[in-house]
Scaffold this motif. Structure first.
Motif, short mmCIF file in Angstrom:
data_model
loop_
_atom_site.label_atom_id
_atom_site.label_comp_id
_atom_site.label_asym_id
_atom_site.label_seq_id
_atom_site.Cartn_x
_atom_site.Cartn_y
_atom_site.Cartn_z
N SER A 128 0.78 -1.24 0.00
CA SER A 128 0.00 0.00 0.00
C SER A 128 0.82 1.30 0.00
CB SER A 128 -0.94 -0.02 1.20
OG SER A 128 -1.72 1.15 1.24
N ALA A 129 1.35 1.69 1.15
CA ALA A 129 2.12 2.92 1.21
C ALA A 129 3.50 2.76 0.59
CB ALA A 129 2.25 3.38 2.66
N ALA A 130 4.07 1.55 0.71
CA ALA A 130 5.41 1.32 0.16
C ALA A 130 5.44 1.52 -1.36
CB ALA A 130 5.88 -0.10 0.51
N VAL A 131 4.41 1.05 -2.04
CA VAL A 131 4.39 1.23 -3.49
C VAL A 131 4.02 2.66 -3.86
CG1 VAL A 131 1.98 0.60 -4.05
CG2 VAL A 131 3.81 0.05 -5.65
N ALA A 132 3.25 3.32 -3.02
CA ALA A 132 2.90 4.72 -3.29
C ALA A 132 4.12 5.62 -3.27
CB ALA A 132 1.87 5.21 -2.27
N VAL A 133 5.13 5.28 -2.45
CA VAL A 133 6.34 6.10 -2.39
C VAL A 133 7.42 5.59 -3.35
CG1 VAL A 133 5.90 6.85 -0.03
CG2 VAL A 133 7.30 4.82 -0.40
N THR A 134 7.05 4.60 -4.17
CA THR A 134 7.95 4.07 -5.20
C THR A 134 7.71 4.83 -6.50
OG1 THR A 134 8.17 1.87 -4.24
CG2 THR A 134 8.38 2.02 -6.63
N ASP A 135 8.80 5.19 -7.18
CA ASP A 135 8.70 5.99 -8.40
C ASP A 135 8.50 5.09 -9.62
OD1 ASP A 135 8.77 8.11 -10.20
OD2 ASP A 135 10.95 8.09 -10.33
N ASN A 136 7.31 4.51 -9.72
CA ASN A 136 6.97 3.69 -10.88
C ASN A 136 5.45 3.64 -11.00
OD1 ASN A 136 6.49 1.77 -12.84
ND2 ASN A 136 8.01 0.32 -12.08
N LYS A 137 4.89 4.49 -11.84
CA LYS A 137 3.43 4.59 -11.97
C LYS A 137 2.81 3.29 -12.46
CE LYS A 137 3.38 9.60 -12.69
NZ LYS A 137 3.04 10.71 -13.63
N ASN A 138 3.57 2.45 -13.15
CA ASN A 138 3.03 1.22 -13.71
C ASN A 138 2.64 0.20 -12.65
OD1 ASN A 138 3.38 2.10 -16.38
ND2 ASN A 138 5.50 1.39 -16.41
N ILE A 139 3.18 0.32 -11.44
CA ILE A 139 2.87 -0.65 -10.40
C ILE A 139 2.05 -0.05 -9.26
CG2 ILE A 139 4.91 -2.04 -10.94
CD1 ILE A 139 6.25 -0.93 -8.42
#
Length: 375
Positions: A128-139
């Motif tokens: 949830s939050a971990a992917v939101a702060v990841t710089d990859n809109k595709n995931i």
């Protein structure tokens, strides 16, 4: 039932491993310079690891966190001893993504704020939050995109200052060596100024050490190359040498409360046994010294190969950058020369993440194969 097809797979089926090698179903040997995303820290089937996990599963493999588990305390003490992170508290979980989720949650609890600053090409997980702060809109699914996140360029200290002064940022999360993004690093001045600005603006400074931790950078944690003291440190990957385990080191200024965090499987007896075996092996075999020696040896050879345009990273978290995409090169290395390497968001970058006990002969083998593959 078919598997949910989300991974592009190489046509290789490892069935066993020993040290820095894995073996397929036909008995062919492969040199493993990727360690399954930097997970294999002390080598496949290390005797210390096998013995510790075997003994523990024969005794007690699992019980919940509702009871006393002295192995957790032993693991915490050993991490403190080897890392030098005195006074921190340990919360154990199952993965790097879960470690970062809990780190971000703690930061929000502590500050009462909800926005996070992260950096371009950063990768912090797929939940949830971990992917939101990841710089990859595709995931990032729409449900994740509801998180309040601002992504800035690495080394943009003026941008960090401007955002923190708005008063609503609970955390800045940093990889001191970017992994999936391509081994980029901020400057010492940038990291140290970000740390100071966090202190001034009631913002938690989170060091994502999921990939760079446990000696891979040449120090126990990559942040220790700089003059910073993170509020929260997330760890995983090499922590269990393949056993699923993660954790969060939490500064003593952050007070624990019952129910604040929780997990079913985190810190189970088997995970702790695996984690202790890794730490004892790092210490007994002086693997951090080996990381630095092998890194110097690797870089010296890499500098002699004209096709390599840039050498990135530190320790045994390394990247070789070319002026072409490396997808075909990786295929040549794995199929023609039986060597595992990694890719990155930077398509021109070959990632090298071997076990920390790699030897010169393995590095020589890699460069001999690389030269042939580049012809």
């Amino acid at each position: 039932m078919p598997l949910f097809n989300v991974y592009p797979l190489y046509d290789v089926t490892p069935v066993s491993g020993k040290g820095i090698h894995v073996y397929d179903e036909k008995g062919a040997e492969y040199l493993d310079l990727y360690g399954g995303h930097a997970v294999i820290s002390i080598g496949h089937a290390h005797p210390n690891y096998v013995k510790a996990v075997t003994n523990q599963v024969e005794t007690l493999g699992f019980y919940s966190n509702a009871i006393q588990n002295p192995l957790q305390e032993q693991l915490a003490d050993k991490i403190e001893d080897l890392s030098g992170c005195r006074g921190y508290q340990l919360f154990l979980c199952n993965s790097g993504a879960e470690a970062n989720e809990n780190a971000l949650k703690l930061a929000s609890f502590k500050t009462g704020k909800s926005r996070v600053l992260a950096f371009k090409n950063g990768f912090h997980g797929r939940t949830s939050a971990a992917v939101a702060v990841t710089d990859n809109k595709n995931i990032i699914a729409p449900i994740n995109a509801q998180q309040k996140v601002t992504i800035l360029e690495l080394n943009d200290i003026l941008g960090v200052k401007a955002e923190l002064e708005k008063g609503d940022v609970c955390a800045v999360i940093v990889e001191f060596i970017q992994g999936v993004g391509g081994l980029d690093q901020g400057t010492a001045d940038f990291f140290e100024q970000v740390f100071a600005l966090c202190k001034t603006n009631n913002t938690m400074f989170i060091a994502d050490e999921v990939q760079s931790g446990y000696g891979r950078s040449g120090k126990f944690f990559a942040f220790q190359h700089y003059n910073v003291t993170p509020d929260i440190i997330s760890i995983a990957k090499g922590m269990g040498n393949g056993f699923p385990v993660g954790g969060v080191l939490i500064h003593p200024d952050i007070e624990a409360k019952y129910g604040m965090l929780g997990t079913t499987f985190g810190g189970n007896h088997l995970a702790c046994a695996a984690g202790l075996a890794v730490l004892h092996t790092i210490e007994e075999e002086q693997l951090m010294d080996n990381v630095n020696a092998m890194s110097d040896y690797f870089m010296a050879i890499a500098k002699t190969i004209p096709q390599i345009k840039t050498i990135k990273g530190r320790g045994l978290m390394l990247g070789l950058e070319f002026d072409f995409e490396v997808g075909e090169l990786r295929k040549k290395l794995i199929y023609n020369h039986h060597i595992f390497t990694g890719g990155a968001a930077n398509k021109n970058l070959l990632r090298i993440l071997p076990p920390l006990n790699i030897e010169k002969q393995h590095i020589d083998q890699f460069f001999e194969a690389l030269k042939k593959a580049l012809v």
